[in-house]
Scaffold this motif. Structure first.
Motif, PDB file in Angstrom:
ATOM      1  N   ASN A 230     100.406  29.345   4.864  1.00 23.01           N
ATOM      2  CA  ASN A 230     101.422  28.842   4.998  1.00 23.01           C
ATOM      3  C   ASN A 230     101.880  27.455   3.711  1.00 23.01           C
ATOM      4  N   ASP A 231     100.941  27.805   2.756  1.00 22.42           N
ATOM      5  CA  ASP A 231     101.354  26.969   1.043  1.00 22.42           C
ATOM      6  C   ASP A 231     102.193  27.661   0.941  1.00 22.42           C
ATOM      7  N   HIS A 232     102.612  29.107   0.930  1.00 21.83           N
ATOM      8  CA  HIS A 232     103.558  30.132  -0.121  1.00 21.83           C
ATOM      9  C   HIS A 232     104.856  30.085   1.180  1.00 21.83           C
ATOM     10  N   GLY A 233     104.918  29.829   2.073  1.00 21.21           N
ATOM     11  CA  GLY A 233     106.696  29.561   3.125  1.00 21.21           C
ATOM     12  C   GLY A 233     105.938  30.572   4.512  1.00 21.21           C
ATOM     13  N   TYR A 234     104.798  30.986   4.689  1.00 20.09           N
ATOM     14  CA  TYR A 234     104.260  31.674   6.082  1.00 20.09           C
ATOM     15  C   TYR A 234     103.777  31.069   6.803  1.00 20.09           C
ATOM     16  N   ILE A 235     105.144  30.090   7.593  1.00 26.50           N
ATOM     17  CA  ILE A 235     104.580  29.442   8.468  1.00 26.50           C
ATOM     18  C   ILE A 235     104.155  29.910   9.494  1.00 26.50           C
ATOM     19  N   GLN A 236     104.785  31.039  10.148  1.00 27.44           N
ATOM     20  CA  GLN A 236     104.310  31.885  10.783  1.00 27.44           C
ATOM     21  C   GLN A 236     102.641  33.198  10.987  1.00 27.44           C
ATOM     22  N   ALA A 237     102.433  33.049   9.566  1.00 31.10           N
ATOM     23  CA  ALA A 237     101.502  33.980   9.754  1.00 31.10           C
ATOM     24  C   ALA A 237      99.686  33.649  10.343  1.00 31.10           C
ATOM     25  N   ARG A 238      99.382  34.761  10.623  1.00 30.51           N
ATOM     26  CA  ARG A 238      98.505  34.596  11.339  1.00 30.51           C
ATOM     27  C   ARG A 238      97.023  35.804  10.708  1.00 30.51           C
ATOM     28  N   VAL A 239      95.648  36.290  10.656  1.00 26.30           N
ATOM     29  CA  VAL A 239      94.923  36.377  10.786  1.00 26.30           C
ATOM     30  C   VAL A 239      95.130  37.808  12.006  1.00 26.30           C
ATOM     31  N   GLU A 240      95.163  38.478  12.062  1.00 27.29           N
ATOM     32  CA  GLU A 240      95.171  39.560  13.549  1.00 27.29           C
ATOM     33  C   GLU A 240      93.828  40.141  14.250  1.00 27.29           C
ATOM     34  N   LYS A 256      87.129  45.200   6.501  1.00 34.37           N
ATOM     35  CA  LYS A 256      88.919  45.300   6.914  1.00 34.37           C
ATOM     36  C   LYS A 256      89.544  43.869   7.690  1.00 34.37           C
ATOM     37  N   ILE A 257      90.589  43.552   7.169  1.00 37.26           N
ATOM     38  CA  ILE A 257      91.533  42.004   7.181  1.00 37.26           C
ATOM     39  C   ILE A 257      92.535  42.764   7.695  1.00 37.26           C
ATOM     40  N   VAL A 258      93.227  42.504   8.785  1.00 41.41           N
ATOM     41  CA  VAL A 258      94.443  42.415   9.021  1.00 41.41           C
ATOM     42  C   VAL A 258      95.333  41.351   9.256  1.00 41.41           C
ATOM     43  N   VAL A 259      96.441  40.656   8.405  1.00 47.24           N
ATOM     44  CA  VAL A 259      97.605  40.196   8.469  1.00 47.24           C
ATOM     45  C   VAL A 259      98.395  39.970   9.126  1.00 47.24           C
ATOM     46  N   VAL A 260      98.990  38.963  10.255  1.00 50.49           N
ATOM     47  CA  VAL A 260     100.795  39.663   9.991  1.00 50.49           C
ATOM     48  C   VAL A 260     101.375  38.024   9.780  1.00 50.49           C
ATOM     49  N   GLU A 261     102.412  38.227   8.768  1.00 53.15           N
ATOM     50  CA  GLU A 261     103.149  37.814   8.024  1.00 53.15           C
ATOM     51  C   GLU A 261     104.074  37.159   8.251  1.00 53.15           C
ATOM     52  N   GLY A 262     104.613  37.372   9.045  1.00 49.64           N
ATOM     53  CA  GLY A 262     106.106  36.654   9.162  1.00 49.64           C
ATOM     54  C   GLY A 262     106.992  36.506   8.042  1.00 49.64           C
ATOM     55  N   PRO A 263     108.017  35.924   8.618  1.00 50.97           N
ATOM     56  CA  PRO A 263     109.288  36.185   7.365  1.00 50.97           C
ATOM     57  C   PRO A 263     108.959  34.709   6.434  1.00 50.97           C
ATOM     58  N   GLN A 264     109.562  34.458   5.529  1.00 54.34           N
ATOM     59  CA  GLN A 264     108.973  33.501   4.695  1.00 54.34           C
ATOM     60  C   GLN A 264     109.815  32.763   4.382  1.00 54.34           C
ATOM     61  N   PHE A 265     109.334  30.998   4.168  1.00 47.39           N
ATOM     62  CA  PHE A 265     110.295  30.044   4.710  1.00 47.39           C
ATOM     63  C   PHE A 265     110.545  28.696   4.019  1.00 47.39           C
ATOM     64  N   HIS A 266     111.287  28.229   3.405  1.00 42.08           N
ATOM     65  CA  HIS A 266     111.735  27.531   1.960  1.00 42.08           C
ATOM     66  C   HIS A 266     112.725  26.422   2.198  1.00 42.08           C
ATOM     67  N   ILE A 267     112.059  25.279   2.005  1.00 47.07           N
ATOM     68  CA  ILE A 267     112.456  24.239   1.904  1.00 47.07           C
ATOM     69  C   ILE A 267     114.493  23.980   2.081  1.00 47.07           C
ATOM     70  N   GLY A 268     114.981  23.173   2.561  1.00 49.90           N
ATOM     71  CA  GLY A 268     116.049  22.959   3.413  1.00 49.90           C
ATOM     72  C   GLY A 268     116.823  21.667   2.963  1.00 49.90           C
ATOM     73  N   SER A 269     116.636  20.750   3.237  1.00 46.22           N
ATOM     74  CA  SER A 269     116.307  19.362   2.594  1.00 46.22           C
ATOM     75  C   SER A 269     114.949  18.937   3.191  1.00 46.22           C
ATOM     76  N   VAL A 270     114.523  17.561   2.461  1.00 40.81           N
ATOM     77  CA  VAL A 270     114.316  16.780   3.247  1.00 40.81           C
ATOM     78  C   VAL A 270     114.966  14.476   2.647  1.00 40.81           C
ATOM     79  N   ASP A 271     114.544  14.415   4.275  1.00 46.65           N
ATOM     80  CA  ASP A 271     115.418  13.198   4.359  1.00 46.65           C
ATOM     81  C   ASP A 271     113.793  12.206   4.698  1.00 46.65           C
ATOM     82  N   VAL A 272     114.482  11.251   3.992  1.00 51.73           N
ATOM     83  CA  VAL A 272     113.513   9.944   4.620  1.00 51.73           C
ATOM     84  C   VAL A 272     113.798   8.398   5.423  1.00 51.73           C
ATOM     85  N   THR A 273     113.318   7.758   6.005  1.00 55.99           N
ATOM     86  CA  THR A 273     114.090   6.307   6.621  1.00 55.99           C
ATOM     87  C   THR A 273     112.978   6.024   6.964  1.00 55.99           C
ATOM     88  N   GLY A 274     113.011   5.000   7.619  1.00 50.79           N
ATOM     89  CA  GLY A 274     112.756   3.365   8.187  1.00 50.79           C
ATOM     90  C   GLY A 274     112.669   3.135   6.056  1.00 50.79           C
TER      91      GLY A 274
END
Length: 552
Positions: A230-240, A256-274
């Protein structure tokens, strides 16, 4: 274990002959038989049947259940006899044995003291097979935590001549299973080395350093691996899956540990309100996420903590920061919106102090740089905790908050654990100059729980005598003005003369700014040189007599 009722038939025949319309059968006496350790008063205290009450079999059945519910008996029976125009009710009990001793046989890798701490069988307690089974499970669990998966435990109960029991756990520990290697499958974005680095379970290349297989650690490792992804952009990763393969012949484990990484995500935009109280630019300085960077949940948490700390510094402790995270899966982007609800300024409603057994509450409150009604800031809370720690009176200091009676109020809770603050030291030694020496040191840094510091130092020998006594009041007149005094008297015999020094000093200090203090000290001393040898130098003879020294 049995629960039974036995009636003496002869006792009931007169009751049958009386028939209806005759007076009720009255309980004339209550007694207990068979009890060795449990007092009769304890047993009869659980029954509803009383002397003088009517004889009621249904009530007696409940009495038997109540006695059995004490947990001290294997069997409870009831005996009824004719007695003085009524009946005598006797509860016949068979006590459970007591545990006289608990032993462990066969344990070599884990010492007996450690095993005793893992079970809840107490000497002198009532023997209960259920408790023995729980102890067996606790021992097995501890052995497995230490890597002894082949352990075999057998409980044995030995009856002693006095009917008590001795419980023996016979243990065949077996071999300790160690980790030969950890295999990571399914990873491509992160290396196996990166994944293994965050795991608690470790493999080692050298035999003596190989890790121990712990089931609980493996469960926690799954969470740690997911957090790493999750800290490297793989927000859909899990330990199978996590598979433990045991080689019984070699006493080695392959994980033996089997992982499913999923796609890596990057930051698009960061907005602040309020943002209304603080400029948005100042809030943005706390953001750890930058467009184009790998998305990281850890950096998102740091951002939220930084923004809350920023608002806490200006008295907005009720601020709420809600991160809205939206995924743009086709573009592999994560857009973050930080919705800030600034809330009102928060004031201290109440300050609760607990845990101070010896120390007066007054000496704690004066170290807290805020009072009821003041504007609350997290910096003041941190400063309060640090000042209490600096006193040196407490083992632990916890400073926490709780919601007050309204949204703009907060409750401050200070919890301390006191520690010894006194010192007693008695010693002795030998010096070629002073000969035999004895020393006595007494001090108390929190005298009478008032924060006073007192000390007494005495040193004595054939050629030297020293004594010093001191006192310090850290808050004179309830102000942060420290005041104290020292009194001393020293006498030292040299080869050619004797030197004596008598005097004292007065000390003052006061803080300025947060981490600085000024000091003022006045010292008055009378020094005396006497017993000068006749063959001493003229220069030394000129020093004979007394002198007064005044020093600021």
């Amino acid at each position: 274990m049995f629960l039974s009722i036995f009636f003496v038939v002869a006792a009931l025949l007169p009751a049958v002959a009386r028939g209806q319309g005759q007076p009720q059968i009255i309980v004339k006496d209550l007694a207990v038989e068979g009890n060795r350790r449990v007092q009769e008063a304890v047993i009869l205290g659980r029954v509803q049947t009383k002397v003088g009450s009517p004889f009621a079999p249904a009530r007696l059945s409940e009495d038997i259940r109540a006695i059995f519910g004490l947990g001290y008996f294997d069997d409870v029976q009831l005996k009824v006899d004719d007695f003085e125009g009524g009946v005598k009710v006797t509860f016949v009990v068979v006590e459970r044995p007591f545990i006289r001793d608990v032993d462990f046989v066969g344990n070599k890798k884990i010492d007996t003291k450690t095993l005793q701490e893992k079970i809840d069988l107490k000497l002198g307690s009532v023997y209960n097979p259920v408790d023995v089974q729980k102890a067996l499970e606790a021992l097995k669990s501890h052995y497995e935590e230490e890597g002894y998966y082949e352990v075999q435990l057998t409980p044995e109960t030995e009856k002693l001549p006095d009917a008590d029991v001795r419980i023996v756990f016979r243990i065949a520990e077996g071999r300790r299973l160690t980790i030969d290697k950890i295999v990571i499958e399914g990873n491509s974005g992160l290396s196996a080395k990166q994944i293994k680095a965050v795991m608690q379970t470790q493999e080692r290349y050298y035999f003596i350093l190989r890790g121990v297989a712990h089931r609980q650690r493996l469960d926690q490792d799954g969470d740690l691996i997911t957090q790493l992804y999750n800290d490297h952009g793989y927000i859909q990763a899990r330990v199978e899956s996590t598979d433990v393969q045991v080689d019984r012949e070699r006493a080695r484990v392959t994980i033996k540990i089997v992982v499913v990484e999923g796609p890596q995500f990057h930051i698009g935009s960061v907005d602040v309100t309020g943002t209304n109280v603080l400029p948005v630019e100042e809030v943005r300085r706390q953001i750890r996420l930058k467009p184009g960077d790998e998305f990281s949940r850890a950096k998102l948490r740091d951002t939220l903590d930084g923004i809350r700390a920023l608002y806490n510094a200006v008295g907005r402790a009720s601020v709420e920061v809600a991160p809205l995270v939206s995924q743009d899966t086709p573009a592999r982007k994560v857009n973050v919106t930080l919705e800030i609800t600034e809330g009102p300024e928060v004031f201290v409603e109440r300050i609760n102090i607990s845990g101070n057994v010896r120390s007066q509450e007054k000496i704690l409150r004066r170290e807290v740089p805020m009072a009821e009604g003041d504007l609350f800031t997290s910096q003041r809370l941190d400063r309060a905790r640090q000042r209490l720690v600096n006193l040196g009176y407490f083992e632990t200091v916890k400073a926490t908050t709780a919601p007050g009676s309204a949204k703009d109020k907060i409750i401050v809770n200070i919890e301390v654990t006191e520690k010894p603050t006194g010192l007693f030291s008695l010693g002795g030694g030998y010096s070629s100059v002073d000969g035999l020496l004895g020393t006595l040191d007494l001090s108390q840094r929190n005298f009478l729980g008032r924060g006073w510091e007192v000390f007494l130092k005495i040193r004595g020998g054939g050629n030297v005598q020293q004594g010093t006594i001191g006192f310090t009041e850290p808050w004179l007149f309830d102000r942060p003005l420290s005041a104290g005094f020292d009194l001393f008297n020293t006498r030292r015999v040299f080869t050619e003369y004797t030197a004596e020094s008598l005097g004292g000093d007065i000390r003052f200090s006061h803080p300025f700014f947060d981490f600085s203090r000024w000091y003022l000290n006045y010292r008055l001393t009378r020094d005396k040189i006497s017993d000068i040898r006749d063959d001493s130098s003229e220069l030394l003879r000129e020093e004979s007599g007394s002198r007064i020294t005044s020093l600021v």
